[in-house]
Design an enzyme around this catalytic site. Structure first.
Site, PDB file in Angstrom:
ATOM      1  N   ASN A 238     -30.384 -60.073 -17.141  1.00 41.18           N
ATOM      2  CA  ASN A 238     -29.766 -60.080 -15.815  1.00 41.18           C
ATOM      3  C   ASN A 238     -30.831 -59.597 -14.856  1.00 41.18           C
ATOM      4  O   ASN A 238     -31.377 -58.506 -15.017  1.00 41.18           O
ATOM      5  CB  ASN A 238     -28.543 -59.160 -15.778  1.00 41.18           C
ATOM      6  CG  ASN A 238     -27.976 -59.045 -14.363  1.00 41.18           C
ATOM      7  OD1 ASN A 238     -28.188 -59.939 -13.543  1.00 41.18           O
ATOM      8  ND2 ASN A 238     -27.291 -57.962 -14.076  1.00 41.18           N
ATOM      9  N   GLY A 239     -31.167 -60.432 -13.861  1.00 39.84           N
ATOM     10  CA  GLY A 239     -32.187 -60.022 -12.886  1.00 39.84           C
ATOM     11  C   GLY A 239     -33.047 -61.208 -12.494  1.00 39.84           C
ATOM     12  O   GLY A 239     -32.695 -62.367 -12.711  1.00 39.84           O
TER      13      GLY A 239
ATOM     14  N   LYS B 109     -14.089 -59.495  10.791  1.00 39.89           N
ATOM     15  CA  LYS B 109     -13.770 -58.582   9.679  1.00 39.89           C
ATOM     16  C   LYS B 109     -12.452 -57.865   9.936  1.00 39.89           C
ATOM     17  O   LYS B 109     -11.587 -57.796   9.079  1.00 39.89           O
ATOM     18  CB  LYS B 109     -14.884 -57.547   9.491  1.00 39.89           C
ATOM     19  CG  LYS B 109     -16.109 -58.028   8.774  1.00 39.89           C
ATOM     20  CD  LYS B 109     -15.924 -58.384   7.324  1.00 39.89           C
ATOM     21  CE  LYS B 109     -15.565 -59.759   6.964  1.00 39.89           C
ATOM     22  NZ  LYS B 109     -16.165 -60.927   7.445  1.00 39.89           N
TER      23      LYS B 109
ATOM     24  N   LYS C 106     -10.939 -67.566  -0.601  1.00 37.58           N
ATOM     25  CA  LYS C 106     -12.358 -67.188  -0.616  1.00 37.58           C
ATOM     26  C   LYS C 106     -13.245 -68.370  -0.260  1.00 37.58           C
ATOM     27  O   LYS C 106     -14.226 -68.231   0.444  1.00 37.58           O
ATOM     28  CB  LYS C 106     -12.757 -66.634  -1.984  1.00 37.58           C
ATOM     29  CG  LYS C 106     -14.199 -66.160  -2.059  1.00 37.58           C
ATOM     30  CD  LYS C 106     -14.496 -65.087  -1.033  1.00 37.58           C
ATOM     31  CE  LYS C 106     -15.948 -64.697  -0.983  1.00 37.58           C
ATOM     32  NZ  LYS C 106     -16.263 -63.807   0.155  1.00 37.58           N
TER      33      LYS C 106
ATOM     34  N   ARG D 232     -18.522 -60.778 -12.429  1.00 37.20           N
ATOM     35  CA  ARG D 232     -19.983 -60.888 -12.264  1.00 37.20           C
ATOM     36  C   ARG D 232     -20.438 -62.341 -12.278  1.00 37.20           C
ATOM     37  O   ARG D 232     -21.622 -62.632 -12.206  1.00 37.20           O
ATOM     38  CB  ARG D 232     -20.715 -60.089 -13.349  1.00 37.20           C
ATOM     39  CG  ARG D 232     -20.384 -58.611 -13.376  1.00 37.20           C
ATOM     40  CD  ARG D 232     -21.177 -57.869 -14.441  1.00 37.20           C
ATOM     41  NE  ARG D 232     -22.590 -57.859 -14.119  1.00 37.20           N
ATOM     42  CZ  ARG D 232     -23.150 -56.961 -13.307  1.00 37.20           C
ATOM     43  NH1 ARG D 232     -22.400 -56.043 -12.727  1.00 37.20           N
ATOM     44  NH2 ARG D 232     -24.432 -56.981 -13.041  1.00 37.20           N
TER      45      ARG D 232
ATOM     46  N   TRP E 124     -24.973 -65.949 -13.758  1.00 35.51           N
ATOM     47  CA  TRP E 124     -24.836 -66.243 -12.334  1.00 35.51           C
ATOM     48  C   TRP E 124     -26.209 -66.749 -11.949  1.00 35.51           C
ATOM     49  O   TRP E 124     -27.143 -65.955 -11.759  1.00 35.51           O
ATOM     50  CB  TRP E 124     -24.447 -64.988 -11.553  1.00 35.51           C
ATOM     51  CG  TRP E 124     -24.433 -65.168 -10.074  1.00 35.51           C
ATOM     52  CD1 TRP E 124     -25.480 -64.932  -9.206  1.00 35.51           C
ATOM     53  CD2 TRP E 124     -23.377 -65.659  -9.250  1.00 35.51           C
ATOM     54  NE1 TRP E 124     -25.116 -65.229  -7.911  1.00 35.51           N
ATOM     55  CE2 TRP E 124     -23.840 -65.669  -7.911  1.00 35.51           C
ATOM     56  CE3 TRP E 124     -22.086 -66.066  -9.508  1.00 35.51           C
ATOM     57  CZ2 TRP E 124     -23.049 -66.092  -6.831  1.00 35.51           C
ATOM     58  CZ3 TRP E 124     -21.296 -66.491  -8.438  1.00 35.51           C
ATOM     59  CH2 TRP E 124     -21.772 -66.495  -7.134  1.00 35.51           C
TER      60      TRP E 124
ATOM     61  N   HIS F 150     -14.494 -61.209  34.166  1.00 37.08           N
ATOM     62  CA  HIS F 150     -14.135 -62.554  34.650  1.00 37.08           C
ATOM     63  C   HIS F 150     -12.822 -63.024  34.053  1.00 37.08           C
ATOM     64  O   HIS F 150     -12.640 -64.217  33.814  1.00 37.08           O
ATOM     65  CB  HIS F 150     -15.280 -63.528  34.305  1.00 37.08           C
ATOM     66  CG  HIS F 150     -16.558 -63.162  34.963  1.00 37.08           C
ATOM     67  ND1 HIS F 150     -16.806 -63.370  36.313  1.00 37.08           N
ATOM     68  CD2 HIS F 150     -17.650 -62.520  34.492  1.00 37.08           C
ATOM     69  CE1 HIS F 150     -18.003 -62.920  36.624  1.00 37.08           C
ATOM     70  NE2 HIS F 150     -18.554 -62.400  35.535  1.00 37.08           N
TER      71      HIS F 150
ATOM     72  N   GLU G 160     -18.908 -60.982  14.260  1.00 38.91           N
ATOM     73  CA  GLU G 160     -18.609 -60.718  12.843  1.00 38.91           C
ATOM     74  C   GLU G 160     -17.748 -59.480  12.727  1.00 38.91           C
ATOM     75  O   GLU G 160     -16.839 -59.422  11.888  1.00 38.91           O
ATOM     76  CB  GLU G 160     -19.902 -60.583  12.057  1.00 38.91           C
ATOM     77  CG  GLU G 160     -19.715 -60.237  10.587  1.00 38.91           C
ATOM     78  CD  GLU G 160     -18.863 -61.234   9.808  1.00 38.91           C
ATOM     79  OE1 GLU G 160     -18.613 -62.351  10.313  1.00 38.91           O
ATOM     80  OE2 GLU G 160     -18.446 -60.900   8.700  1.00 38.91           O
TER      81      GLU G 160
ATOM     82  N   CYS H 282     -25.516 -61.291 -13.495  1.00 40.58           N
ATOM     83  CA  CYS H 282     -24.939 -61.860 -14.712  1.00 40.58           C
ATOM     84  C   CYS H 282     -24.167 -60.767 -15.449  1.00 40.58           C
ATOM     85  O   CYS H 282     -24.191 -59.615 -15.081  1.00 40.58           O
ATOM     86  CB  CYS H 282     -26.054 -62.373 -15.609  1.00 40.58           C
ATOM     87  SG  CYS H 282     -27.111 -63.563 -14.781  1.00 40.58           S
TER      88      CYS H 282
HETATM   89  C1  AGP Z   1     -15.416 -64.511   5.981  1.00 43.59           C
HETATM   90  O1  AGP Z   1     -15.070 -63.160   5.762  1.00 43.59           O
HETATM   91  C2  AGP Z   1     -14.350 -65.455   5.506  1.00 43.59           C
HETATM   92  N1  AGP Z   1     -14.036 -65.247   4.150  1.00 43.59           N
HETATM   93  C3  AGP Z   1     -14.630 -66.894   5.882  1.00 43.59           C
HETATM   94  O2  AGP Z   1     -14.793 -66.951   7.273  1.00 43.59           O
HETATM   95  C4  AGP Z   1     -15.912 -67.512   5.256  1.00 43.59           C
HETATM   96  O3  AGP Z   1     -17.056 -66.893   5.797  1.00 43.59           O
HETATM   97  C5  AGP Z   1     -15.938 -69.010   5.619  1.00 43.59           C
HETATM   98  O4  AGP Z   1     -14.824 -69.628   5.025  1.00 43.59           O
HETATM   99  C6  AGP Z   1     -17.219 -69.718   5.159  1.00 43.59           C
HETATM  100  O5  AGP Z   1     -17.307 -69.639   3.763  1.00 43.59           O
HETATM  101  P1  AGP Z   1     -18.715 -70.059   3.075  1.00 43.59           P
HETATM  102  O6  AGP Z   1     -19.728 -69.090   3.590  1.00 43.59           O
HETATM  103  O7  AGP Z   1     -18.456 -69.939   1.612  1.00 43.59           O
HETATM  104  O8  AGP Z   1     -19.041 -71.458   3.493  1.00 43.59           O
END
Ligand code: AGP
Length: 614
Positions: free
Chosen positions: A103-104, A490, A609, A28, A77, A509, A486, A2
């Site tokens: 916050n916590g 990234k 995001k 935050r 949050w 293969h 993963e 928060c």
């Molecule tokens: C991951 O780095 C990406 N931003 C994207 O793959 C993300 O993980 C995916 O859109 C799922 O989002 P969510 O976890 O909010 O459902």
């Protein structure tokens, strides 16, 4: 995570000042906000709080913002209790003479709330925080002064807190205390400021006191008295801030992605908090479903997208290793249209950082329609997926700002590990001793991540060497293949270099045809039993002049400089938990390559995001 601000001094419009400072803490998280103000002569503290962004609160101020006085303000949050007006902070005691922001996470709030309710205290919210202010009231009623009552209340609490307390009994004082959640004091002339983080006070002062765990402060316009919680006087050096506001909002890091990578130890601690007993068994106080119902499954399906899907891959390996039942991981955008084989004996685990991803939400609904028990693993409290699932377990990573998900991934892994251990424990598949062994390994993860973060020189050197690669393969077997997925995502997301995760034994293969000078291969080799196999895979690619990097357990020499060009070592933990450590150098490799290439790291091109559309 928060946001907290406070002000004590003589300025008119101090409510506006505290709210303006709060805006600098937007990263935050905002799901609700509130403010408390008190002036000499008041018989109660004035409190105003609203669900939603700060603008909702500002629209309701009706002149309060012109008020002077001692102020504390808060953006929430949510962790315990949905985002709404009542659960917003500040929280007041029964008399309305005290207001508190926090916050916590208060781990023992349930037992404290039961005791206080039995003693006649009336609770308005279902938050953990409200327990604190009633606990202070209870200690006041025993004849303590306000400061002693706050100290006594905090002495009964286990968990994480950064708190500010104001009272109509002491209208020119703010009491503050800090353990495991951040809190700083901005030092002014005849006035002082409080905040969760430095950016909030930089409009007024660059001289701050950064409180440390166990610190207790009494703040007046004239000055700050610092002690330990038990009252021993303390001295803290004044830190003079040289950052600009934007850098300060990232905690001094150049990008939110790097800040959030470094947030990971705390995020893991917060996700484990309250879910491990003193005897190192797993507990989920938040579970609503009867355990028998939760355990009544003959298969698990994990549904997610992107990074969350990749976390599910590591979870699958762990669950099949531990529970010996079939586990299937499906990309949500496929699952929802595949007429999946799901029935009332299916446990559907839905993973999402945002809790709003359209495909994942649709996957949840599809699983419910087909009769599955749905368990959501989500980072945003009160999000759509959290609300619609039969059961929800939260990761406590705090707001994740950078599009590239990092701390959410490792807390999703930790959440999946805890869920798997809980099921094995409740089904007596694992005796208490074995559960404790696993849990002790989990409890060491934060410090092991800190060890990796403490020296990133080798990773930065590899990034400089490989930043112009034409493409990457991320190779691994078993758990290493899961985390390779993963690592590849990234790198792709932030550097725009094509990367592909591949089972190490599968390259020959077909894809081996792609390996040539300019291609780089990251080989994750943390599974002790598979070293000799991985060595031969690495030889396949280095023989074709690929640049090679090995990610191995510190102390293991199964893959060394004879096999690869560079070695990145991570601390050793249980093989099943190695993805939570092996991912960290890959996150940093992606970050430093992208930084070297001058990419827009926190908002990569074409990406959002939270993908709330199909
Ligand atoms: C991951 O780095 C990406 N931003 C994207 O793959 C993300 O993980 C995916 O859109 C799922 O989002 P969510 O976890 O909010 O459902």
């Amino acid at each position: 995570m928060c946001g907290i601000t406070g002000y004590v001094g003589g300025r008119a419009g101090s409510v506006r000042l505290a709210l303006d400072n709060l805006k600098r803490l937007e990263y935050r998280g905002y799901d609700s906000a509130g403010v408390a103000v008190v002036r000499p002569g008041d018989t109660q503290v004035t409190v105003l709080k609203k669900k939603g962004k700060l603008a909702n609160l500002e629209a309701a101020l009706s002149g309060l913002d012109k008020s002077g006085g001692t102020v504390i303000a808060h953006t929430r949050w949510a962790t315990h209790g949905r985002p709404n007006d009542v659960n917003a902070h500040p929280h007041s005691d029964c008399t309305g003479k005290i207001a508190l922001i926090h916050n916590g996470i208060i781990e023992n709030y349930i037992s404290l709330k039961e005791r206080l309710t039995a003693a006649g205290h009336v609770f308005a919210s279902d938050t953990d925080t409200e327990v604190l202010v009633h606990l202070v009231e209870a200690h006041l009623a025993r004849g303590n002064g306000l400061e002693a009552a706050i100290r006594a209340a905090l002495a009964e609490v286990t968990g994480a807190y950064a708190i500010c307390v104001v009272s109509s009994e002491e209208p020119e004082t703010i009491y503050a205390a800090k353990t495991a959640s951040p809190l700083i004091i901005g030092l002014g002339e005849g006035e002082n400021f409080l905040a969760s983080d430095i950016p909030a006070v930089m409009g007024f002062t660059r001289n701050v006191l950064v409180l440390e765990d166990g610190d207790f402060a009494r703040i007046t316009p004239e000055g700050v008295t610092l002690t330990t919680l038990s009252g021993t006087p303390l001295q803290r050096d004044v830190f003079h801030v040289t950052w600009d506001v934007s850098t300060a909002q990232k905690g001094g890091y150049a990008h939110f992605m790097l800040k959030e990578i470094y947030d990971q130890p705390q995020a893991i601690r917060d996700t484990l908090r309250g879910r491990v007993t003193e005897t190192h068994q797993v507990t989920f106080p938040e579970l609503k479903l009867p355990t028998a119902k939760l355990l009544d499954f003959n298969r698990i399906v994990i549904v997610a997208c992107g990074t969350a899907y990749n976390a599910g891959l590591a979870g699958k390996n762990f669950y099949e290793h531990l529970l010996r039942r079939p586990v299937e991981v499906q990309v949500a955008s496929e699952f929802r249209y595949n007429d999946p084989i799901v029935d009332s004996r299916t446990l559907a685990i839905i993973i999402s950082q945002s809790g709003e991803t359209a495909d994942t939400l649709a996957g949840l609904r599809e699983a419910k329609i087909k009769g599955a028990t749905t368990l959501a693993l989500v980072n945003v409290v009160g999000s759509s997926i959290a609300r619609e699932a039969d059961e929800v377990i939260y990761t406590y990573a705090g707001p994740e700002i950078s599009v590239a998900s990092t701390k959410a991934y490792v807390t999703q892994l930790v959440g999946l590990y805890l869920i798997g251990l809980y099921i094995a424990q409740e089904e007596n598949k694992l005796g208490p001793g074995l559960v404790a062994d696993y849990v002790e390994q989990l409890l060491r993860l934060p410090e092991q991540v800190e060890t990796i973060l403490a020296d990133t020189t080798a990773i930065q050197e590899v990034a400089q060497t490989l930043k112009d690669s034409s493409s990457f393969f991320f190779l691994g077997r078993g758990f290493d293949y899961a985390v390779a997925q993963e690592g590849a995502l990234k790198l792709k997301e932030v550097s725009y270099i094509h990367a592909e995760a591949y089972p190490a034994g599968e390259l020959k293969h077909g894809p081996l045809a792609l390996v040539e000078p300019g291609v780089s291969v990251v080989c994750i080799a943390t599974q002790s039993s598979l070293y000799d196999k991985v060595q031969s895979n690495v030889k396949e690619v280095s023989a074709r002049d690929a640049s090679t990097v090995g990610i191995v357990k510190a102390g293991d020499e199964g893959l060394n400089e004879h096999f690869v060009d560079s070695i990145l070592r991570v601390p050793a933990t249980h093989d099943t938990f190695m993805p939570a450590l092996a991912i960290v150098p890959m996150q940093l490799l992606a970050y430093y390559i992208a930084d070297a290439l001058g990419r827009e790291i926190d908002q990569p091109r074409n990406l959002a995001k939270s993908v709330t559309v199909e």
